[in-house]
Design an enzyme around this catalytic site. Structure first.
Site, PDB file in Angstrom:
ATOM      1  N   ALA A  26      37.365  33.949  47.132  1.00 32.94           N
ATOM      2  CA  ALA A  26      37.350  34.325  48.547  1.00 32.94           C
ATOM      3  C   ALA A  26      37.455  33.115  49.485  1.00 32.94           C
ATOM      4  O   ALA A  26      37.953  33.241  50.605  1.00 32.94           O
ATOM      5  CB  ALA A  26      36.070  35.109  48.839  1.00 32.94           C
ATOM      6  N   ARG A  38      29.633  34.395  50.064  1.00 33.05           N
ATOM      7  CA  ARG A  38      28.442  33.558  49.944  1.00 33.05           C
ATOM      8  C   ARG A  38      28.387  32.325  50.829  1.00 33.05           C
ATOM      9  O   ARG A  38      27.456  31.543  50.700  1.00 33.05           O
ATOM     10  CB  ARG A  38      28.278  33.136  48.472  1.00 33.05           C
ATOM     11  CG  ARG A  38      27.992  34.317  47.571  1.00 33.05           C
ATOM     12  CD  ARG A  38      27.888  33.951  46.120  1.00 33.05           C
ATOM     13  NE  ARG A  38      27.642  35.131  45.316  1.00 33.05           N
ATOM     14  CZ  ARG A  38      28.579  35.986  44.928  1.00 33.05           C
ATOM     15  NH1 ARG A  38      29.839  35.793  45.262  1.00 33.05           N
ATOM     16  NH2 ARG A  38      28.271  37.041  44.192  1.00 33.05           N
ATOM     17  N   GLN A 104      40.624  36.254  42.254  1.00 37.25           N
ATOM     18  CA  GLN A 104      39.560  37.259  42.367  1.00 37.25           C
ATOM     19  C   GLN A 104      39.740  38.031  43.664  1.00 37.25           C
ATOM     20  O   GLN A 104      39.017  38.981  43.930  1.00 37.25           O
ATOM     21  CB  GLN A 104      38.190  36.561  42.409  1.00 37.25           C
ATOM     22  CG  GLN A 104      37.888  35.752  41.186  1.00 37.25           C
ATOM     23  CD  GLN A 104      36.630  34.910  41.389  1.00 37.25           C
ATOM     24  OE1 GLN A 104      35.517  35.396  41.261  1.00 37.25           O
ATOM     25  NE2 GLN A 104      36.803  33.649  41.705  1.00 37.25           N
ATOM     26  N   HIS A 122      40.543  41.247  40.052  1.00 42.63           N
ATOM     27  CA  HIS A 122      39.623  42.184  40.710  1.00 42.63           C
ATOM     28  C   HIS A 122      40.386  43.280  41.460  1.00 42.63           C
ATOM     29  O   HIS A 122      39.873  43.847  42.423  1.00 42.63           O
ATOM     30  CB  HIS A 122      38.678  41.437  41.659  1.00 42.63           C
ATOM     31  CG  HIS A 122      37.602  40.677  40.933  1.00 42.63           C
ATOM     32  ND1 HIS A 122      36.779  39.752  41.529  1.00 42.63           N
ATOM     33  CD2 HIS A 122      37.214  40.721  39.623  1.00 42.63           C
ATOM     34  CE1 HIS A 122      35.924  39.253  40.633  1.00 42.63           C
ATOM     35  NE2 HIS A 122      36.177  39.816  39.470  1.00 42.63           N
ATOM     36  N   CYS A 130      42.936  58.691  41.964  1.00 44.33           N
ATOM     37  CA  CYS A 130      41.981  59.808  41.947  1.00 44.33           C
ATOM     38  C   CYS A 130      40.987  59.622  40.796  1.00 44.33           C
ATOM     39  O   CYS A 130      41.378  59.347  39.660  1.00 44.33           O
ATOM     40  CB  CYS A 130      42.745  61.117  41.774  1.00 44.33           C
ATOM     41  SG  CYS A 130      41.637  62.520  41.570  1.00 44.33           S
ATOM     42  N   SER A 195      35.916  29.268  45.093  1.00 47.75           N
ATOM     43  CA  SER A 195      35.086  30.256  44.397  1.00 47.75           C
ATOM     44  C   SER A 195      33.722  29.655  44.092  1.00 47.75           C
ATOM     45  O   SER A 195      33.629  28.516  43.638  1.00 47.75           O
ATOM     46  CB  SER A 195      35.749  30.697  43.085  1.00 47.75           C
ATOM     47  OG  SER A 195      34.869  31.564  42.377  1.00 47.75           O
ATOM     48  N   SER A 196      32.687  30.462  44.323  1.00 45.46           N
ATOM     49  CA  SER A 196      31.325  29.995  44.020  1.00 45.46           C
ATOM     50  C   SER A 196      31.090  29.970  42.512  1.00 45.46           C
ATOM     51  O   SER A 196      30.105  29.422  42.047  1.00 45.46           O
ATOM     52  CB  SER A 196      30.300  30.911  44.692  1.00 45.46           C
ATOM     53  OG  SER A 196      30.451  32.234  44.200  1.00 45.46           O
ATOM     54  N   ASN A 216      36.086  23.204  46.338  1.00 45.24           N
ATOM     55  CA  ASN A 216      35.200  24.224  46.918  1.00 45.24           C
ATOM     56  C   ASN A 216      34.277  23.567  47.936  1.00 45.24           C
ATOM     57  O   ASN A 216      33.779  22.468  47.704  1.00 45.24           O
ATOM     58  CB  ASN A 216      34.369  24.902  45.810  1.00 45.24           C
ATOM     59  CG  ASN A 216      33.834  26.247  46.258  1.00 45.24           C
ATOM     60  OD1 ASN A 216      34.606  27.127  46.613  1.00 45.24           O
ATOM     61  ND2 ASN A 216      32.520  26.397  46.279  1.00 45.24           N
TER      62      ASN A 216
HETATM   63  P1  NAD Z   1      32.206  33.656  47.018  1.00 47.31           P
HETATM   64  O1  NAD Z   1      32.027  34.160  48.409  1.00 47.31           O
HETATM   65  O2  NAD Z   1      31.131  33.882  46.038  1.00 47.31           O
HETATM   66  O3  NAD Z   1      32.473  32.093  47.090  1.00 47.31           O
HETATM   67  C1  NAD Z   1      33.391  31.531  47.980  1.00 47.31           C
HETATM   68  C2  NAD Z   1      33.245  30.029  47.902  1.00 47.31           C
HETATM   69  O4  NAD Z   1      34.276  29.461  48.708  1.00 47.31           O
HETATM   70  C3  NAD Z   1      31.910  29.523  48.450  1.00 47.31           C
HETATM   71  O5  NAD Z   1      31.303  28.715  47.466  1.00 47.31           O
HETATM   72  C4  NAD Z   1      32.296  28.708  49.698  1.00 47.31           C
HETATM   73  O6  NAD Z   1      31.528  27.543  49.827  1.00 47.31           O
HETATM   74  C5  NAD Z   1      33.732  28.366  49.422  1.00 47.31           C
HETATM   75  N1  NAD Z   1      34.574  28.246  50.626  1.00 47.31           N
HETATM   76  C6  NAD Z   1      34.546  28.989  51.759  1.00 47.31           C
HETATM   77  N2  NAD Z   1      35.542  28.621  52.590  1.00 47.31           N
HETATM   78  C7  NAD Z   1      36.203  27.602  51.968  1.00 47.31           C
HETATM   79  C8  NAD Z   1      37.339  26.823  52.303  1.00 47.31           C
HETATM   80  N3  NAD Z   1      38.005  26.972  53.478  1.00 47.31           N
HETATM   81  N4  NAD Z   1      37.772  25.883  51.417  1.00 47.31           N
HETATM   82  C9  NAD Z   1      37.102  25.687  50.237  1.00 47.31           C
HETATM   83  N5  NAD Z   1      36.030  26.410  49.854  1.00 47.31           N
HETATM   84  C10 NAD Z   1      35.594  27.367  50.713  1.00 47.31           C
HETATM   85  O7  NAD Z   1      33.600  34.222  46.495  1.00 47.31           O
HETATM   86  P2  NAD Z   1      34.120  34.449  45.008  1.00 47.31           P
HETATM   87  O8  NAD Z   1      33.675  33.363  44.106  1.00 47.31           O
HETATM   88  O9  NAD Z   1      35.561  34.741  45.142  1.00 47.31           O
HETATM   89  O10 NAD Z   1      33.366  35.777  44.524  1.00 47.31           O
HETATM   90  C11 NAD Z   1      33.132  36.866  45.380  1.00 47.31           C
HETATM   91  C12 NAD Z   1      33.782  38.167  44.983  1.00 47.31           C
HETATM   92  O11 NAD Z   1      34.082  38.914  46.168  1.00 47.31           O
HETATM   93  C13 NAD Z   1      35.109  38.021  44.316  1.00 47.31           C
HETATM   94  O12 NAD Z   1      35.313  39.103  43.503  1.00 47.31           O
HETATM   95  C14 NAD Z   1      36.076  38.079  45.487  1.00 47.31           C
HETATM   96  O13 NAD Z   1      37.327  38.521  45.126  1.00 47.31           O
HETATM   97  C15 NAD Z   1      35.459  39.114  46.386  1.00 47.31           C
HETATM   98  N6  NAD Z   1      35.851  38.867  47.805  1.00 47.31           N
HETATM   99  C16 NAD Z   1      37.178  38.792  48.086  1.00 47.31           C
HETATM  100  C17 NAD Z   1      37.592  38.505  49.359  1.00 47.31           C
HETATM  101  C18 NAD Z   1      39.085  38.405  49.590  1.00 47.31           C
HETATM  102  O14 NAD Z   1      39.853  39.078  48.903  1.00 47.31           O
HETATM  103  N7  NAD Z   1      39.513  37.576  50.516  1.00 47.31           N
HETATM  104  C19 NAD Z   1      36.668  38.303  50.385  1.00 47.31           C
HETATM  105  C20 NAD Z   1      35.280  38.416  50.055  1.00 47.31           C
HETATM  106  C21 NAD Z   1      34.890  38.684  48.742  1.00 47.31           C
END
Ligand code: NAD
Length: 247
Positions: A26, A38, A104, A122, A130, A195-196, A216
């Protein structure tokens, strides 16, 4: 190490690798205006627990709640546009520097930016299906029904409840994840961006490869294993690394 030195180290690792895959989360899309889960202060987690709302538990048992809260979050991602980081990855693929992207994200932004080989582990926000008969519908159909007040939206064929084709907490992983595992196992370098790395099983992927770069904004549990950890914004870091590779 200074950021400039980390960019150089990352660029030389990429150049020295035979097969490079990228894993995005994300964080790559926050610069497109989509909140992640997060990030402190702005992440969706600040206001609610996404693992509860965006779950099969809520979709199956309380579909009205899912559609009134969770669905809005999914729907709101669909008007976003790719940012520089998405475009650079698409360019890197075109030039043969990376083999593809495992994402993701469900926001369709890698497609919009022109990337071709994308593993959406994801799911996506282009389609729904459905729960009873499996009939596929476009995401627009779900949105139209919800806008008209049909909550939960129902299948025109069998009247079953429709769902978006995103992988919710509680869902099994799609076949795309098996393919992504294979791609990573065949790679000598994985670049994680935004990604976290706390969501399983996607966070097993960094453990399956010899070389690892993590870009990140905040710490991840895999930083200890990474050859390079860059705590910068995705677009800024990728722009600097790409400048060193393409020239
Ligand atoms: P996460 O929110 O857990 O982690 C996102 C990470 O990105 C954080 O650690 C943050 O510090 C970092 N971050 C934020 N902005 C940044 C930037 N500009 N440059 C670099 N790093 C940056 O997200 P995740 O690990 O993808 O897991 C969350 C779940 O929720 C996944 O399944 C994800 O697909 C889903 N989700 C998707 C979206 C989307 O499709 N855009 C949005 C929210 C959540």
């Amino acid at each position: 190490m200074r950021s400039e030195d980390l960019f150089k180290k990352a660029a030389s690792l990429i150049k020295a690798s035979k097969k490079v895959m990228v894993l995005t989360g994300a964080g790559i899309s926050t610069e497109s205006g989509i909140p992640d889960f997060r990030s402190p202060g702005t992440g969706l987690w600040e206001n609610m627990d996404p693992t509860e709302i965006l779950s099969t538990q809520v979709l199956f048992n309380y579909p009205e709640k899912f559609y009134k809260i969770g669905f809005k979050i999914l729907s709101s991602m669909r008007n976003a546009e790719p940012n520089e980081a998405h475009y650079i990855l698409s360019e890197m693929e075109k030039k043969g520097v990376i083999a593809g992207v495992i994402t993701q994200n469900i926001d369709n932004l890698h497609q919009k930016a022109g990337s071709k080989k994308i593993y959406e582990v994801h799911g996506n926000t282009r389609e729904g299906s459905c729960l009873r008969c499996g009939e596929k519908v476009s995401f627009e159909v779900l949105e139209r029904k919800v806008e008209k007040g049909e909550i939960p939206p129902r299948c025109d064929k069998c009247n079953g409840i429709l769902r978006p084709d995103v992988v919710l907490f509680g869902d099994p992983m799609p076949y795309a994840f098996d393919l992504a595992v294979k791609e990573v196992q065949e790679s000598d370098l994985l670049i994680v961006i935004g990604s976290s790395l706390v969501v399983a099983p996607v966070n097993f992927l960094p453990g399956m490869v010899d070389r690892l770069i993590i870009i990140n904004a905040t710490e991840t549990p895999y930083d200890y294993k990474a050859d390079v950890v860059i705590r910068e914004k995705a677009s800024y870091a990728l722009r600097n690394i790409w400048d060193l590779i393409k020239n």
